[in-house]
Design an enzyme around this catalytic site. Structure first.
Site, PDB file in Angstrom:
ATOM      1  CG  ASP A   8      -1.546   1.391   1.478  1.00 57.27           C
ATOM      2  OD1 ASP A   8      -1.564   1.997   0.530  1.00 57.27           O
ATOM      3  OD2 ASP A   8      -2.143   1.515   2.737  1.00 57.27           O
ATOM      4  CG  ASN A  54      -2.989   5.283  -0.985  1.00 55.32           C
ATOM      5  OD1 ASN A  54      -3.065   4.041  -0.715  1.00 55.32           O
ATOM      6  ND2 ASN A  54      -3.833   5.606  -2.204  1.00 55.32           N
ATOM      7  CG  ASP A  83      -5.907   3.002   0.463  1.00 57.85           C
ATOM      8  OD1 ASP A  83      -5.122   2.333   0.605  1.00 57.85           O
ATOM      9  OD2 ASP A  83      -6.496   3.195  -0.680  1.00 57.85           O
ATOM     10  CG  ASP A 121      -1.291   1.683  -3.808  1.00 53.14           C
ATOM     11  OD1 ASP A 121      -0.121   1.538  -4.061  1.00 53.14           O
ATOM     12  OD2 ASP A 121      -1.678   2.224  -2.822  1.00 53.14           O
ATOM     13  CG  ASP A 138      -8.256 -13.114 -11.915  1.00 52.37           C
ATOM     14  OD1 ASP A 138      -9.309 -13.639 -12.463  1.00 52.37           O
ATOM     15  OD2 ASP A 138      -7.802 -13.458 -10.711  1.00 52.37           O
ATOM     16  CD  GLU A 171     -11.108 -20.503 -10.686  1.00 55.59           C
ATOM     17  OE1 GLU A 171     -10.888 -20.749  -9.405  1.00 55.59           O
ATOM     18  OE2 GLU A 171     -12.060 -19.537 -11.278  1.00 55.59           O
ATOM     19  CG  HIS A 173      -7.398 -15.788  -4.536  1.00 50.95           C
ATOM     20  ND1 HIS A 173      -6.916 -16.250  -5.627  1.00 50.95           N
ATOM     21  CD2 HIS A 173      -8.635 -15.478  -4.921  1.00 50.95           C
ATOM     22  CE1 HIS A 173      -8.251 -16.301  -6.759  1.00 50.95           C
ATOM     23  NE2 HIS A 173      -9.183 -15.976  -6.161  1.00 50.95           N
TER      24      HIS A 173
HETATM   25  C1  BGC Z   1     -11.899 -17.084  -7.895  1.00 53.65           C
HETATM   26  C2  BGC Z   1     -12.570 -16.728  -6.551  1.00 53.65           C
HETATM   27  C3  BGC Z   1     -14.092 -15.968  -6.656  1.00 53.65           C
HETATM   28  C4  BGC Z   1     -14.762 -16.710  -7.571  1.00 53.65           C
HETATM   29  C5  BGC Z   1     -16.150 -15.885  -8.259  1.00 53.65           C
HETATM   30  C6  BGC Z   1     -12.973 -17.959  -8.302  1.00 53.65           C
HETATM   31  O1  BGC Z   1     -12.494 -18.643  -9.058  1.00 53.65           O
HETATM   32  O2  BGC Z   1     -10.769 -17.300  -7.742  1.00 53.65           O
HETATM   33  O3  BGC Z   1     -11.916 -15.866  -5.726  1.00 53.65           O
HETATM   34  O4  BGC Z   1     -14.709 -15.626  -5.633  1.00 53.65           O
HETATM   35  O5  BGC Z   1     -14.127 -17.095  -8.768  1.00 53.65           O
HETATM   36  O6  BGC Z   1     -15.518 -14.737  -9.260  1.00 53.65           O
END
Ligand code: BGC
Length: 538
Positions: free
Chosen positions: A44, A46, A48, A52, A121, A271, A330
């Site tokens: 980060d 700034n 907040d 970023d 993404d 994915e 994540h």
């Molecule tokens: C992402 C998740 C997200 C979901 C809906 C998944 O594949 O990795 O973090 O909540 O798609 O977009």
């Protein structure tokens, strides 16, 4: 989504041999170690409390020293952040929390200067209900945007992957719109050519701005040809049979691929929400996706050498071309807690495997320093929409708050989303103030600054292993020979042209002496392996 445990349960092994398209054609992404950055949690600039672009730019040297060649940025487009950016409100605007378009361009340019590619993404299955498209669509049945989404007079039985029904009533028209995820994430109607056109334009916009490719979110969910069919329910649990992998998905992916192929040398990783390797591999083929996220390692719930070995075999026998190699993301709990028992040496041994096995490695930020899970102690501490939804559903079902908290935490993906630990200063050098999600309490000892000064730290181990992978073609392109497991000693050879690299990892207890043969020289480790010891020979 809870890929780790619910959507992708633990992969069953498929043993038939189907080595399709084992191409060794050279491309940058086959030679790259990737690194996933969870945007809100990295750096980060700034104060907040959110990461970023400027903050991340200042940390590019860390990634260059680490040796990664590709960065996957989680969504940074305008979003109300119900699902931290996976609920996109505009495909063209950067969320102001992360900076502006110039900040983005500078970041990409600075990464490129360091020989690092950047993929973004793209969430194309759904948009936020705050998007202009959805707001227009909600104005009435005649609105030109109405058909951008999926509306029905009567819902079917499909459930959301975040829990609860996948349909929400629109008070104005009385119709229901479809949402595979949260109620504020409405599914796009991919059978509408206008939607396809809009998405293709947005992809071109980002490709023109210099992104090197995309990570496509839940890309096998795109179309809904079977919308008239209810999903089967077994023992009270819905099976997602008709709402994913529909007839039109491949055609939709081809339309995305066609745009990406207008540009040189771009990469797509998709994915695929599925636990079936036969389904996963269908999407990894020319004209579709370069690679898919196969959750072989990612689905392992707790440490087992046998399981790791079986998954390696399964990838080799079943994935065409290159599998992807990752233990964390994540959406999953961190490796350190899930698999390594908070032992940095074990975490490094797992990293050694990921960085020497055949496939494309994806490191999740913080793994290189051994970051741990963060657990919500109260429902208020939960940030993740999935954790919050499961908590609420448990309360609604009559569970007491303590039991509901357990249920919520079980699905809560905050575990792996705490801020990157840079140094020992307040807030771990991530920010100058309290961040959107608390910093882990171990940051004084587990941080980049400290670990880079300790020669045998997990961080320096990662650097050495990545450097090795970057310099050895056999680790990038080599085929396997003698992939075996014997008394917790996992070993294999990677062969490329006249080169051979032998990897031996001792996941067992006690010392193991190995005799690699006279002509081999040691590249990493020693030939006397203690527990979690690694030896790599050439
Ligand atoms: C992402 C998740 C997200 C979901 C809906 C998944 O594949 O990795 O973090 O909540 O798609 O977009």
């Amino acid at each position: 989504m809870r890929f780790y445990a619910s959507l992708i349960p633990f992969l069953t092994l498929v043993t038939s041999f189907t080595a399709v398209g084992q191409s060794t054609q050279k491309t940058w992404w086959k030679e790259s170690v990737f690194y996933e950055i969870y945007m809100p949690s990295y750096a980060d600039s700034n104060g907040d409390g959110y990461g970023d672009f400027k903050g991340m730019e200042a940390k590019l040297d860390h990634l260059q020293k680490l040796g990664v060649k590709g960065i996957w940025l989680t969504p940074f487009l305008l979003s109300p952040k119900v699902d931290n950016g996976y609920d996109v409100a505009s495909y063209y605007d950067i969320d102001p929390v992360y900076g502006n378009t110039d900040d983005f361009k500078n970041y990409v340019a600075e990464a490129h200067k360091r020989g690092i590619k950047v993929i973004m993404d793209m969430v194309l299955n759904h948009t936020s209900t705050e998007s202009k498209w959805f707001k227009e669509a909600s104005k009435g049945k005649d609105n030109p945007y109405r058909d951008y989404y999926i509306w029905r007079d009567k819902p079917n039985n499909w459930e959301s992957f975040f829990g609860g029904p996948a349909w929400q009533k629109d008070p104005l028209s009385g119709q229901y719109y479809y949402h595979k995820f949260d109620v504020k994430m409405a599914d796009l109607n991919w059978s509408n050519p206008q939607v396809v056109k809009e998405v293709q334009e947005a992809l071109r916009y980002w490709l023109n701005l210099g992104v090197d490719g995309f990570r496509l979110d839940v890309i096998n969910f795109l179309t809904t040809e079977s919308i008239l069919t209810d999903n089967p329910v077994k023992e009270g649990k819905q099976e997602h049979q008709y709402d994913i992998d529909q007839a039109g998905v491949k055609d939709a992916i081809q339309k995305i691929r066609a745009v990406v192929d207008e540009y040189k040398d771009r990469f797509i990783v998709g994915e695929i929400g599925s636990d079936k390797i036969d389904i996963l591999k269908q999407y990894q083929s020319p004209g579709l996706l370069d690679v898919v996220f196969n959750f072989n390692f990612g689905s392992i719930p707790s440490f087992s050498t046998k399981r790791i070995y079986d998954e390696l075999q399964s990838m080799e026998n079943n994935m065409p071309g290159y599998p992807t190699l990752f233990f964390g993301s994540h959406d999953m709990p961190r490796i350190m807690d899930r698999l390594a028992g908070n032992d940095p040496e074990k975490a490094l041994a797992l990293a050694a495997l990921m960085l020497t096995a055949k496939g494309i490695p994806f490191i999740y930020y913080g793994e290189e320093i051994g970051m741990r899970n963060t657990i919500a102690k109260t429902p208020e501490e939960m940030r993740d929409i999935q954790g919050k939804t499961f908590y609420k559903l448990a309360i609604d079902a009559g569970k007491n708050p303590a039991a509901a908290l357990v249920e919520g935490n079980d699905h809560n993906r905050d575990k792996s989303r705490s801020p990157m630990q840079w140094d020992s200063s307040p807030f771990a050098g991530f920010s100058t103030r309290q961040s959107w999600i608390p910093v882990n309490s171990d940051f004084d000892s587990v941080n980049v600054e400290r670990l880079q000064q300790a020669p045998y730290s997990i961080l320096n181990g990662y650097k050495q292993l990545i450097a090795l992978r970057n310099s050895e073609k056999a680790l990038q392109y080599g085929r396997y020979k003698n992939l075996q497991l014997s008394n917790d000693l996992l070993s294999f050879e990677r062969i490329y042209k006249k080169e051979k690299i032998t990897v031996v990892i001792n996941f067992g207890k006690g010392m193991r002496k190995i005799q690699p043969g006279k002509k081999l020289r040691i590249l990493y480790g020693t030939d006397v392996l203690v527990e979690n010891g690694v030896a790599i020979y050439k």
